[in-house]
Write a protein that holds these residues in place. Structure first.
Motif, short mmCIF file in Angstrom:
data_model
loop_
_atom_site.label_atom_id
_atom_site.label_comp_id
_atom_site.label_asym_id
_atom_site.label_seq_id
_atom_site.Cartn_x
_atom_site.Cartn_y
_atom_site.Cartn_z
N GLY A 13 -7.73 -3.56 -10.41
CA GLY A 13 -7.61 -2.80 -9.59
C GLY A 13 -6.94 -1.64 -8.44
O GLY A 13 -6.73 -1.55 -7.79
N GLY A 14 -5.61 -1.88 -9.49
CA GLY A 14 -4.16 -1.89 -9.27
C GLY A 14 -3.76 -1.99 -7.50
O GLY A 14 -3.14 -1.00 -7.44
N THR A 15 -3.91 -3.15 -7.51
CA THR A 15 -3.13 -3.72 -6.03
C THR A 15 -1.75 -3.61 -5.94
O THR A 15 -2.03 -3.57 -4.49
CB THR A 15 -4.03 -5.12 -5.32
N ILE A 16 -1.86 -4.10 -6.88
CA ILE A 16 -0.18 -4.60 -6.98
C ILE A 16 0.95 -2.93 -6.55
O ILE A 16 1.71 -3.00 -5.95
CB ILE A 16 0.70 -5.22 -8.52
N ILE A 17 0.41 -2.37 -7.21
CA ILE A 17 0.83 -0.64 -6.90
C ILE A 17 0.71 0.06 -6.16
O ILE A 17 1.44 0.34 -5.62
CB ILE A 17 0.45 0.10 -8.74
N VAL A 18 -1.39 -0.25 -5.16
CA VAL A 18 -0.95 0.36 -4.81
C VAL A 18 -0.12 -0.45 -2.73
O VAL A 18 1.12 0.12 -2.04
CB VAL A 18 -2.51 0.45 -4.09
N PHE A 19 -0.17 -1.65 -2.65
CA PHE A 19 0.56 -2.57 -1.83
C PHE A 19 2.43 -2.30 -1.85
O PHE A 19 2.97 -2.19 -0.89
CB PHE A 19 0.73 -3.97 -1.57
N THR A 20 3.28 -2.54 -3.46
CA THR A 20 4.41 -2.30 -3.56
C THR A 20 4.75 -0.57 -3.08
O THR A 20 5.67 0.16 -2.40
CB THR A 20 4.43 -1.59 -4.96
N TYR A 21 3.75 0.44 -3.27
CA TYR A 21 4.22 1.99 -2.68
C TYR A 21 3.38 2.00 -1.19
O TYR A 21 4.51 2.95 -1.00
CB TYR A 21 3.09 2.93 -3.46
N GLY A 22 3.14 1.11 -0.88
CA GLY A 22 2.72 1.40 0.62
C GLY A 22 3.58 1.02 1.27
O GLY A 22 4.11 1.08 2.17
N SER A 23 4.22 -0.32 1.05
CA SER A 23 5.54 -1.06 1.64
C SER A 23 7.10 -0.55 1.54
O SER A 23 7.68 -0.13 2.50
CB SER A 23 5.49 -2.86 0.75
N ILE A 24 7.34 0.64 -0.01
CA ILE A 24 8.46 1.14 -0.36
C ILE A 24 8.44 2.70 0.54
O ILE A 24 8.79 3.21 1.80
CB ILE A 24 8.41 1.64 -2.02
#
Length: 159
Positions: A13-24
């Motif tokens: 689901g791309g959750t690692i990418i979504v949460f990393t992008y959102g936090s940065i």
């Protein structure tokens, strides 16, 4: 994607990418747009903040387990595991953050419980149906709650 090819991590689901992008993105925006003046009152002081955090926490407990399995879980077993593991992780995170708040003698507010529920859901986000034992998902939540408590205690207001 780099995560699947270079790191060889499974990212349903791309959750690692979504949460990393959102936090940065959130850190960069808060650094650029952040005020240099320290406000007189905390965000946790207002009655309206507490009520909105209560409503948000209720919605998180209701919809975060569904969010974690909606994009990736196919079978009935995967859906059930995702819901149970996410709920246990959110419970572990909330309990850990509440205990840490009591140990350090800080005031408990709905915003702290709201943050703990978010942390528990995020911890189990990408691995919600890979974990087959309830103690593992509960311990993920506890570790996430403890780490989140110390991050909020030491980093809040610095950005």
């Amino acid at each position: 994607m780099v995560i699947e090819t270079k790191i060889e991590a499974v990212d349903p689901g791309g959750t690692i990418i979504v949460f990393t992008y959102g936090s940065i993105f959130g850190l960069i925006v808060s650094f650029i747009l952040g005020k240099k003046i320290v406000p007189n009152s905390s965000i946790e002081d207002g009655y309206q903040s507490q009520i909105l955090a209560l409503i948000g926490t209720f919605l998180l407990w209701t919809f975060f387990p569904i969010f974690n399995f909606s994009l990736t879980a196919i079978t009935y077993l995967e859906r059930t595991l995702a819901i149970i593991n996410t709920t246990l992780s959110m419970a572990g995170s909330t309990i850990a953050m509440t205990v840490m708040t009591a140990i350090y003698k800080e005031s408990l507010s709905m915003l702290i419980l709201h943050r703990a529920a978010i942390l528990g859901g995020i911890v189990m986000g990408s691995s919600s149906f890979f974990v087959y034992h309830p103690a593992i998902s509960l311990s993920f939540g506890v570790v996430g709650g403890i780490c989140g408590f110390f991050c909020l205690r030491h980093l809040q207001g610095r950005f």
